[in-house]
Scaffold this motif. Structure first.
Motif, PDB file in Angstrom:
ATOM      1  N   LEU A  62      11.824  -6.887  -4.706  1.00  0.00           N
ATOM      2  CA  LEU A  62      10.743  -7.827  -5.002  1.00  0.00           C
ATOM      3  C   LEU A  62      11.178  -8.878  -6.016  1.00  0.00           C
ATOM      4  O   LEU A  62      10.762 -10.040  -5.946  1.00  0.00           O
ATOM      5  N   THR A  84       1.517  -3.344   2.386  1.00  0.00           N
ATOM      6  CA  THR A  84       1.982  -1.968   2.583  1.00  0.00           C
ATOM      7  C   THR A  84       0.824  -0.987   2.617  1.00  0.00           C
ATOM      8  O   THR A  84       0.976   0.131   3.115  1.00  0.00           O
ATOM      9  N   LEU A  94       2.171   1.442  -3.507  1.00  0.00           N
ATOM     10  CA  LEU A  94       3.356   1.365  -4.349  1.00  0.00           C
ATOM     11  C   LEU A  94       3.066   0.838  -5.748  1.00  0.00           C
ATOM     12  O   LEU A  94       3.914   0.923  -6.627  1.00  0.00           O
ATOM     13  N   VAL A  95       1.873   0.277  -5.959  1.00  0.00           N
ATOM     14  CA  VAL A  95       1.581  -0.369  -7.236  1.00  0.00           C
ATOM     15  C   VAL A  95       1.691   0.615  -8.391  1.00  0.00           C
ATOM     16  O   VAL A  95       2.196   0.295  -9.466  1.00  0.00           O
ATOM     17  N   LEU A 106       2.895  -6.329  -1.490  1.00  0.00           N
ATOM     18  CA  LEU A 106       2.461  -4.980  -1.836  1.00  0.00           C
ATOM     19  C   LEU A 106       1.135  -4.626  -1.162  1.00  0.00           C
ATOM     20  O   LEU A 106       0.936  -3.493  -0.721  1.00  0.00           O
TER      21      LEU A 106
END
Length: 394
Positions: A127, A350, A357-358, A347
């Motif tokens: 990222l 996803t 994933l955060v 994000l």
């Protein structure tokens, strides 16, 4: 008597957008700061003060509109990219590959040295490679910027974004494989997904211009047709669970090389595009939580500094062989600072796969907040110092 909390929940997003736009206009006129930086500050403060009024799930209307807004910007961004220029001056492509790889490597190294798990470090590094097309393009349009630095920034952003999406999807594929044990499922969320995304954008990029030629109304209907194409692509990407980022970017690239131009008076897709942009930059920070920002602040600041120095140094090193001065090379690297919107929406996408994933990337929350505000300012100052804007330095 209507419940005040219910009314506030219903009016939360419209009021936030209106306030962000109003303050953006006033503060920009007083200070010349980029409007999108103000939108970010307002969005974050409001989301912390009224979290229940500015909620947004993966399938909410606000998230969908934010994806549409990002798609419109990515289309316009892709439309600005000239692939022939990369063939004439291959050093631009080399610069983009080197600065992306160097950023990935340095961020990954720092993250692992701090004890972060390998897979999480890979996600963070992938990222960090990217520069936000939304932030860069909005500043360029706001400053009415043009010149060598401007064009190089646009092309370098396109390169590092495509690489970031590719690497991110591959890493997420490994993540899926590690958690589910299904190699087929992992592959379907990486390479195949990217190929399908690019194919969808390319097909529409040739189909829409063909329809416009048939109608014979390019000057009048081009912008509307392209906007509808973006809407279809974003909706289709959601339905087929592929990347709307790559799809809309490819759509713009293919449309440009089909030699169809839409009116310059409709830059940013007119008033509706401007409105959606305010929503996009408010949305980008509304997903952040103060506790997570504080928790990741230390590592986030180290990674931000490392990312900034690596990108600037990498671009500067190749400045002379790429045909520009050291100074302009350095300014090009500085202009690559924005990252936030691209990361936030990547994000969010996803979540469609059931992967959150955060929580794993607290440092990214701090990086996102800081670059939402400071990133566009760095880009603006770099373009002004390169003397490529119509506005005088203040």
């Amino acid at each position: 008597m209507p419940d005040f909390q219910v009314i506030l929940a219903d009016l939360g997003w419209p009021l936030a957008i209106a306030l962000a736009w109003l303050l953006g206009e006033f503060i920009h006129r007083w200070t010349q700061l980029p409007r999108i930086s103000v939108y970010g500050i307002v969005g974050f403060l409001l989301s912390q003060a009224f979290p229940e009024s500015l909620t947004s799930g993966a399938s909410s209307t606000v998230t969908t509109l934010a994806n549409f807004a990002f798609g419109l910007i990515l289309f316009e961004f892709g439309y600005r990219i000239n692939l022939r220029w990369l063939r004439i001056n291959p050093w631009i492509l080399v610069t983009g590959l080197v600065e992306s790889a160097a950023t990935f490597g340095v961020v990954y190294l720092i993250a692992t040295l701090t004890g972060m798990p390998s897979l999480t470090s890979l996600l963070l590094a992938s990222l960090a490679m990217s520069t936000s097309p939304a932030g860069v393009l909005r500043v360029i349009n706001e400053q009415n910027s043009s010149g060598q630095v401007t064009e190089r920034v646009l092309h370098l952003v396109a390169i590092n974004c495509v690489l970031a999406v590719f690497v991110f999807k591959v890493v997420v594929g490994f993540w899926v494989f590690e958690t589910s044990g299904s190699l087929t499922q992992a592959v379907s969320h990486s390479l195949i997904e990217l190929l399908v995304s690019a194919a969808m954008g390319a097909i529409l990029g040739f189909l829409v211009p063909a329809v416009l030629r048939r109608l014979g109304a390019l000057a009048q209907d081009g912008t509307i047709a392209f906007a509808l194409g973006v809407v279809l692509l974003v909706a289709g990407s959601s339905a087929f669970e592929v990347s709307p980022v790559l799809a809309t970017l490819t759509f713009g690239l293919a449309a440009r090389h089909s030699r169809v131009a839409f009116s310059r008076t409709e830059r940013n897709f007119g008033g509706i595009g401007e409105l959606l942009t305010v929503l996009l930059f408010v949305f980008a920070v509304s997903t952040l939580e103060w506790d997570r920002v504080v928790a990741g602040a230390g590592l986030g600041m180290v990674l931000l500094l490392a990312r900034f120095l690596v990108k600037t140094a990498s671009v500067t090193v190749f400045a002379k062989v790429g045909g520009i001065s050291w100074r302009k090379g350095m300014l090009t690297g500085v202009a690559l600072a924005p990252m936030s919107v691209f990361v936030t929406l990547l994000l969010e996408q996803t979540r469609y796969m059931g992967i959150v994933l955060v929580d794993e990337l607290a440092a990214l929350a701090a990086m996102t907040l800081v670059l939402e505000v400071l990133g566009p300012i760095f880009t603006q100052r770099a373009l002004i110092w390169a003397a490529e804007t119509t506005k005088k330095e203040i």
